[in-house]
Design an enzyme around this catalytic site. Structure first.
Site, mmCIF file in Angstrom:
data_model
loop_
_atom_site.group_PDB
_atom_site.id
_atom_site.type_symbol
_atom_site.label_atom_id
_atom_site.label_comp_id
_atom_site.label_asym_id
_atom_site.label_seq_id
_atom_site.Cartn_x
_atom_site.Cartn_y
_atom_site.Cartn_z
ATOM 1 N N ARG A 51 0.798 -1.216 0.000
ATOM 2 C CA ARG A 51 0.000 0.000 0.000
ATOM 3 C C ARG A 51 0.836 1.275 0.000
ATOM 4 O O ARG A 51 0.576 2.189 -0.758
ATOM 5 C CB ARG A 51 -0.893 0.087 1.247
ATOM 6 C CG ARG A 51 -2.279 -0.406 1.051
ATOM 7 C CD ARG A 51 -2.758 -0.976 2.341
ATOM 8 N NE ARG A 51 -1.837 -2.020 2.746
ATOM 9 C CZ ARG A 51 -1.945 -3.278 2.360
ATOM 10 N NH1 ARG A 51 -2.921 -3.660 1.617
ATOM 11 N NH2 ARG A 51 -1.053 -4.178 2.729
ATOM 12 N N THR A 52 1.813 1.342 0.883
ATOM 13 C CA THR A 52 2.506 2.629 1.030
ATOM 14 C C THR A 52 3.215 2.988 -0.276
ATOM 15 O O THR A 52 3.055 4.089 -0.803
ATOM 16 C CB THR A 52 3.480 2.588 2.218
ATOM 17 O OG1 THR A 52 2.748 2.184 3.361
ATOM 18 C CG2 THR A 52 4.096 3.949 2.480
ATOM 19 N N LYS A 80 25.435 -3.418 -1.845
ATOM 20 C CA LYS A 80 26.903 -3.290 -1.988
ATOM 21 C C LYS A 80 27.491 -2.502 -0.835
ATOM 22 O O LYS A 80 28.675 -2.190 -0.823
ATOM 23 C CB LYS A 80 27.230 -2.565 -3.296
ATOM 24 C CG LYS A 80 26.713 -3.224 -4.537
ATOM 25 C CD LYS A 80 27.163 -2.390 -5.746
ATOM 26 C CE LYS A 80 26.436 -2.791 -6.998
ATOM 27 N NZ LYS A 80 26.600 -1.767 -8.039
ATOM 28 N N ARG A 101 11.382 4.064 2.904
ATOM 29 C CA ARG A 101 11.059 3.103 3.969
ATOM 30 C C ARG A 101 12.321 2.315 4.269
ATOM 31 O O ARG A 101 13.035 1.892 3.342
ATOM 32 C CB ARG A 101 9.962 2.150 3.506
ATOM 33 C CG ARG A 101 9.811 0.968 4.439
ATOM 34 C CD ARG A 101 8.576 0.186 4.184
ATOM 35 N NE ARG A 101 7.395 0.926 4.566
ATOM 36 C CZ ARG A 101 6.169 0.394 4.645
ATOM 37 N NH1 ARG A 101 5.994 -0.883 4.357
ATOM 38 N NH2 ARG A 101 5.136 1.126 4.998
ATOM 39 N N HIS A 129 5.530 6.156 11.324
ATOM 40 C CA HIS A 129 4.981 5.982 9.964
ATOM 41 C C HIS A 129 3.989 7.128 9.728
ATOM 42 O O HIS A 129 2.783 6.938 9.704
ATOM 43 C CB HIS A 129 4.298 4.623 9.875
ATOM 44 C CG HIS A 129 3.940 4.181 8.486
ATOM 45 N ND1 HIS A 129 3.960 5.016 7.388
ATOM 46 C CD2 HIS A 129 3.546 2.971 8.023
ATOM 47 C CE1 HIS A 129 3.590 4.320 6.316
ATOM 48 N NE2 HIS A 129 3.330 3.082 6.682
HETATM 49 C C1 NCD Z 1 1.998 -0.825 8.108
HETATM 50 C C2 NCD Z 1 3.502 -0.663 8.205
HETATM 51 O O1 NCD Z 1 4.220 -0.849 7.218
HETATM 52 O O2 NCD Z 1 3.937 -0.314 9.286
HETATM 53 N N1 NCD Z 1 1.568 -1.044 6.794
HETATM 54 C C3 NCD Z 1 1.286 0.010 5.990
HETATM 55 O O3 NCD Z 1 2.121 0.838 5.735
HETATM 56 N N2 NCD Z 1 0.035 0.135 5.543
HETATM 57 C C4 NCD Z 1 1.455 -1.805 9.055
HETATM 58 C C5 NCD Z 1 2.007 -3.198 9.029
HETATM 59 O O4 NCD Z 1 2.889 -3.519 8.221
HETATM 60 O O5 NCD Z 1 1.548 -3.983 9.840
#
Ligand code: NCD
Length: 307
Positions: A51-52, A80, A101, A129
């Protein structure tokens, strides 16, 4: 230069403005379709995501912009041994804004210090997040019309769940907010959240182990999965993973207007039978994630907004 590392990087009024913009984008998507025609977003994902990453990419495409990036550490020069600081210096030459991320807490912050383009923390380890929080806030605002005075239940892995940490930090700024923290003993919120955020801001909260004991008081129930990738051993994960299962029977104990949110992915913590309940909002929530990321990109790039 503005970056987004934590929801606290935005004031309450900046958050309101961002959500108003997201609402306008939802109502008039065409108006924004060319606002980023000459812009590029880099998605630097050192950790899995559906999703993100895709909602960031969809957001930039909806604004007319282009997207480049990688979706795992193995397919980047991290394999690397390149540092995030060096990577972002280079990416700054190829893109106008970056979403990162990373499994290590603080990595996007380190990157932002070396960056000449805005960096968005798209999840750093078990820490924060913020863009999921923007998604969660927009969803709650749509459903409840306000944040003041709500009782929010957060259930599951409150120790490693970064979405929970960011959401608590953002919500404590609204008057009358109350939390019920529902988790097994071993997965309670870290002390930097309990002491430095909840206690310091004198926010009423209770900590309970059983969802059944709390569900009837809640206005919003925020479910989370047990974060397997952050456990030190598999046995502990196996012991914890099915601690909570929200099912029809538990939903019957809840208020008629208690909405269920989940950042997703879901594992077993919400039974699929709950998906049919009109109070199940987690798929709708994922849709809001696109509008709010579009709004964020426009703000951080300081794009002149169409009238
Ligand atoms: C969350 C995350 O990555 O922290 N997911 C997301 O971004 N929608 C929650 C999760 O991974 O449980």
């Amino acid at each position: 230069m503005k970056h987004l590392m934590s929801p606290l990087d935005l004031t309450v009024s900046e958050l309101d403005e961002l959500m108003d913009l997201a609402d306008d984008i939802e109502r008039n998507p065409k108006k924004y379709a060319h606002t980023c025609d000459d812009k590029r977003l880099a998605t630097l994902f050192y950790e899995p995501s559906t999703r993100t990453r895709l909602s960031f990419e969809a957001a930039m495409m909806n604004l007319g912009g282009k997207v480049l990036g990688f979706s795992s550490a193995d397919s980047s020069s991290a394999a690397k041994g390149e540092s995030v600081s060096d990577t972002i210096r280079v990416v700054s030459c190829y893109a106008d804004i970056a979403a990162m991320r990373h499994p290590k807490e603080g990595a996007p912050l380190v990157a932002s210090m070396a960056s000449s383009i805005p960096v968005i923390n798209a999840g750093d380890g078990g820490h924060q997040h913020p863009t999921q929080t923007l998604t969660d806030l927009l969803t709650i605002r749509h459903l409840k019309g306000k944040f003041d005075g709500l009782t929010i239940g957060l259930c599951g892995d409150l120790k490693f769940g970064r979405t929970v940490h960011s959401l608590i930090e953002a919500l404590v700024r609204y008057p009358g907010i109350r939390f019920v923290l529902i988790s097994p003993e071993e997965l309670r919120v870290p002390s930097y959240i309990r002491q430095d955020v909840l206690v310091r801001n004198q926010i009423p909260f209770t900590e309970v182990e059983r969802l059944e004991d709390a569900i009837s008081q809640l206005d919003v129930l925020y479910m989370t999965r047990v974060q397997r990738e952050r456990f030190f051993n598999e046995e502990d994960y196996v012991r914890m993973k099915d601690f909570y299962i929200l099912d029809k029977a538990k939903m019957e104990m809840a208020k008629k207007d208690m909405y269920v949110l989940h950042p997703l992915p879901r594992v077993n913590e919400i039974s699929v039978e709950v998906d049919q309940d009109p109070r199940a909002m987690y798929f709708k929530q994922a849709q809001y994630g696109v509008y709010v990321r579009m709004a964020l990109i426009l703000k951080l790039l300081e794009v002149e907004l169409p009238c």
